[in-house]
Design a protein around this motif. Sequence first.
Motif, PDB file in Angstrom:
ATOM      1  N   ILE A  40       0.827  -1.212   0.000  1.00 60.29           N
ATOM      2  CA  ILE A  40       0.000   0.000   0.000  1.00 60.29           C
ATOM      3  C   ILE A  40       0.861   1.262   0.000  1.00 60.29           C
ATOM      4  O   ILE A  40       0.586   2.209  -0.740  1.00 60.29           O
ATOM      5  N   THR A  41       1.919   1.287   0.795  1.00 58.03           N
ATOM      6  CA  THR A  41       2.749   2.501   0.848  1.00 58.03           C
ATOM      7  C   THR A  41       3.416   2.796  -0.493  1.00 58.03           C
ATOM      8  O   THR A  41       3.531   3.957  -0.889  1.00 58.03           O
ATOM      9  N   SER A  42       3.831   1.753  -1.213  1.00 63.40           N
ATOM     10  CA  SER A  42       4.432   2.014  -2.530  1.00 63.40           C
ATOM     11  C   SER A  42       3.380   2.483  -3.529  1.00 63.40           C
ATOM     12  O   SER A  42       3.665   3.331  -4.385  1.00 63.40           O
ATOM     13  N   TRP A  43       2.154   1.965  -3.411  1.00 66.81           N
ATOM     14  CA  TRP A  43       1.080   2.452  -4.276  1.00 66.81           C
ATOM     15  C   TRP A  43       0.788   3.920  -3.971  1.00 66.81           C
ATOM     16  O   TRP A  43       0.597   4.734  -4.874  1.00 66.81           O
ATOM     17  N   LEU A  44       0.775   4.271  -2.690  1.00 68.36           N
ATOM     18  CA  LEU A  44       0.540   5.670  -2.313  1.00 68.36           C
ATOM     19  C   LEU A  44       1.649   6.583  -2.851  1.00 68.36           C
ATOM     20  O   LEU A  44       1.383   7.705  -3.288  1.00 68.36           O
ATOM     21  N   GLU A  45       2.864   6.084  -2.841  1.00 70.56           N
ATOM     22  CA  GLU A  45       3.979   6.860  -3.381  1.00 70.56           C
ATOM     23  C   GLU A  45       3.807   7.077  -4.884  1.00 70.56           C
ATOM     24  O   GLU A  45       3.999   8.188  -5.390  1.00 70.56           O
ATOM     25  N   ASN A  46       3.428   6.032  -5.598  1.00 69.71           N
ATOM     26  CA  ASN A  46       3.173   6.169  -7.043  1.00 69.71           C
ATOM     27  C   ASN A  46       2.051   7.160  -7.314  1.00 69.71           C
ATOM     28  O   ASN A  46       2.127   7.962  -8.248  1.00 69.71           O
ATOM     29  N   ILE A  47       1.015   7.079  -6.503  1.00 68.25           N
ATOM     30  CA  ILE A  47      -0.117   7.991  -6.666  1.00 68.25           C
ATOM     31  C   ILE A  47       0.339   9.432  -6.464  1.00 68.25           C
ATOM     32  O   ILE A  47      -0.012  10.318  -7.239  1.00 68.25           O
ATOM     33  N   SER A  48       1.157   9.664  -5.439  1.00 70.52           N
ATOM     34  CA  SER A  48       1.606  11.033  -5.178  1.00 70.52           C
ATOM     35  C   SER A  48       2.473  11.576  -6.313  1.00 70.52           C
ATOM     36  O   SER A  48       2.505  12.780  -6.550  1.00 70.52           O
ATOM     37  N   HIS A  49       3.159  10.694  -7.037  1.00 67.83           N
ATOM     38  CA  HIS A  49       4.004  11.132  -8.152  1.00 67.83           C
ATOM     39  C   HIS A  49       3.236  11.323  -9.459  1.00 67.83           C
ATOM     40  O   HIS A  49       3.634  12.135 -10.290  1.00 67.83           O
ATOM     41  N   HIS A  50       2.158  10.558  -9.655  1.00 69.62           N
ATOM     42  CA  HIS A  50       1.526  10.524 -10.975  1.00 69.62           C
ATOM     43  C   HIS A  50       0.075  10.991 -11.022  1.00 69.62           C
ATOM     44  O   HIS A  50      -0.425  11.273 -12.110  1.00 69.62           O
ATOM     45  N   ALA A  51      -0.611  11.049  -9.896  1.00 67.92           N
ATOM     46  CA  ALA A  51      -2.027  11.429  -9.895  1.00 67.92           C
ATOM     47  C   ALA A  51      -2.170  12.910  -9.543  1.00 67.92           C
ATOM     48  O   ALA A  51      -1.252  13.513  -8.992  1.00 67.92           O
ATOM     49  N   PRO A  52      -3.317  13.491  -9.849  1.00 64.27           N
ATOM     50  CA  PRO A  52      -3.557  14.870  -9.427  1.00 64.27           C
ATOM     51  C   PRO A  52      -3.441  14.966  -7.899  1.00 64.27           C
ATOM     52  O   PRO A  52      -3.790  14.019  -7.190  1.00 64.27           O
ATOM     53  N   PRO A  53      -2.964  16.087  -7.379  1.00 63.91           N
ATOM     54  CA  PRO A  53      -2.747  16.192  -5.940  1.00 63.91           C
ATOM     55  C   PRO A  53      -4.021  16.045  -5.105  1.00 63.91           C
ATOM     56  O   PRO A  53      -3.961  15.636  -3.956  1.00 63.91           O
ATOM     57  N   ASP A  54      -5.169  16.357  -5.688  1.00 61.04           N
ATOM     58  CA  ASP A  54      -6.406  16.270  -4.921  1.00 61.04           C
ATOM     59  C   ASP A  54      -7.243  15.030  -5.251  1.00 61.04           C
ATOM     60  O   ASP A  54      -8.436  14.990  -4.982  1.00 61.04           O
ATOM     61  N   VAL A  55      -6.606  14.009  -5.816  1.00 60.49           N
ATOM     62  CA  VAL A  55      -7.341  12.790  -6.137  1.00 60.49           C
ATOM     63  C   VAL A  55      -7.897  12.178  -4.844  1.00 60.49           C
ATOM     64  O   VAL A  55      -7.224  12.158  -3.810  1.00 60.49           O
ATOM     65  N   ALA A  56      -9.133  11.718  -4.894  1.00 65.57           N
ATOM     66  CA  ALA A  56      -9.770  11.100  -3.735  1.00 65.57           C
ATOM     67  C   ALA A  56      -9.229   9.674  -3.577  1.00 65.57           C
ATOM     68  O   ALA A  56      -9.127   8.936  -4.553  1.00 65.57           O
ATOM     69  N   LYS A  57      -8.877   9.327  -2.343  1.00 64.80           N
ATOM     70  CA  LYS A  57      -8.326   7.994  -2.068  1.00 64.80           C
ATOM     71  C   LYS A  57      -9.021   7.388  -0.855  1.00 64.80           C
ATOM     72  O   LYS A  57      -9.318   8.103   0.102  1.00 64.80           O
ATOM     73  N   ILE A  58      -9.237   6.077  -0.911  1.00 65.55           N
ATOM     74  CA  ILE A  58      -9.825   5.346   0.210  1.00 65.55           C
ATOM     75  C   ILE A  58      -9.072   4.030   0.357  1.00 65.55           C
ATOM     76  O   ILE A  58      -8.784   3.356  -0.637  1.00 65.55           O
ATOM     77  N   LEU A  59      -8.765   3.666   1.591  1.00 62.65           N
ATOM     78  CA  LEU A  59      -8.111   2.403   1.882  1.00 62.65           C
ATOM     79  C   LEU A  59      -9.173   1.356   2.201  1.00 62.65           C
ATOM     80  O   LEU A  59     -10.071   1.601   3.012  1.00 62.65           O
TER      81      LEU A  59
END
Length: 148
Positions: A40-59
């Motif tokens: 999960i932490t590596s997915w979150l890191e990828n998201i922070s690098h490639h997704a819009p900063p305000d993308v909605a996320k849920i675990l």
Amino acid sequence: MVWDTAGQERFRTLTTAYYRGAMGILLLYDVTNETTFSHITSWLENISHHAPPDVAKILVGNKCDMDGVRAVPTMRAVNMASAFDLPFYETSAKVAVNVEPAFMALVKKMLDRYRHRLARFKSVDGGFPNNNIELQQKQKEKRQWCSC
């Protein structure tokens, strides 16, 4: 549109393209499989690098109906969700526990962010014309007419 990469390594290069246009992301792990949680932490890191900063996320921890073989304690996931400021749900797709609430929470976050973006755009741009007639009037006012 919903894309499911199932966390598979072979789709990792494609996910960066999906992230760019994403409005919402469900980060799923299997409560019976420690490895899926640790990614999960590596997915979150990828998201922070490639997704819009305000993308909605849920675990989301899936397979909560399999408590007898649980590998990831609920509190551990709650702590991670809290650390990353993420809403958290435990679900079971098999017996339909919390699946709809998790998706509805994501959609609500996406709508909130969309409304926030829209309000920010309106405040910068001065708003949108209410109708086509108002737009035409504004266009006429902008024209420079020759006085000759």
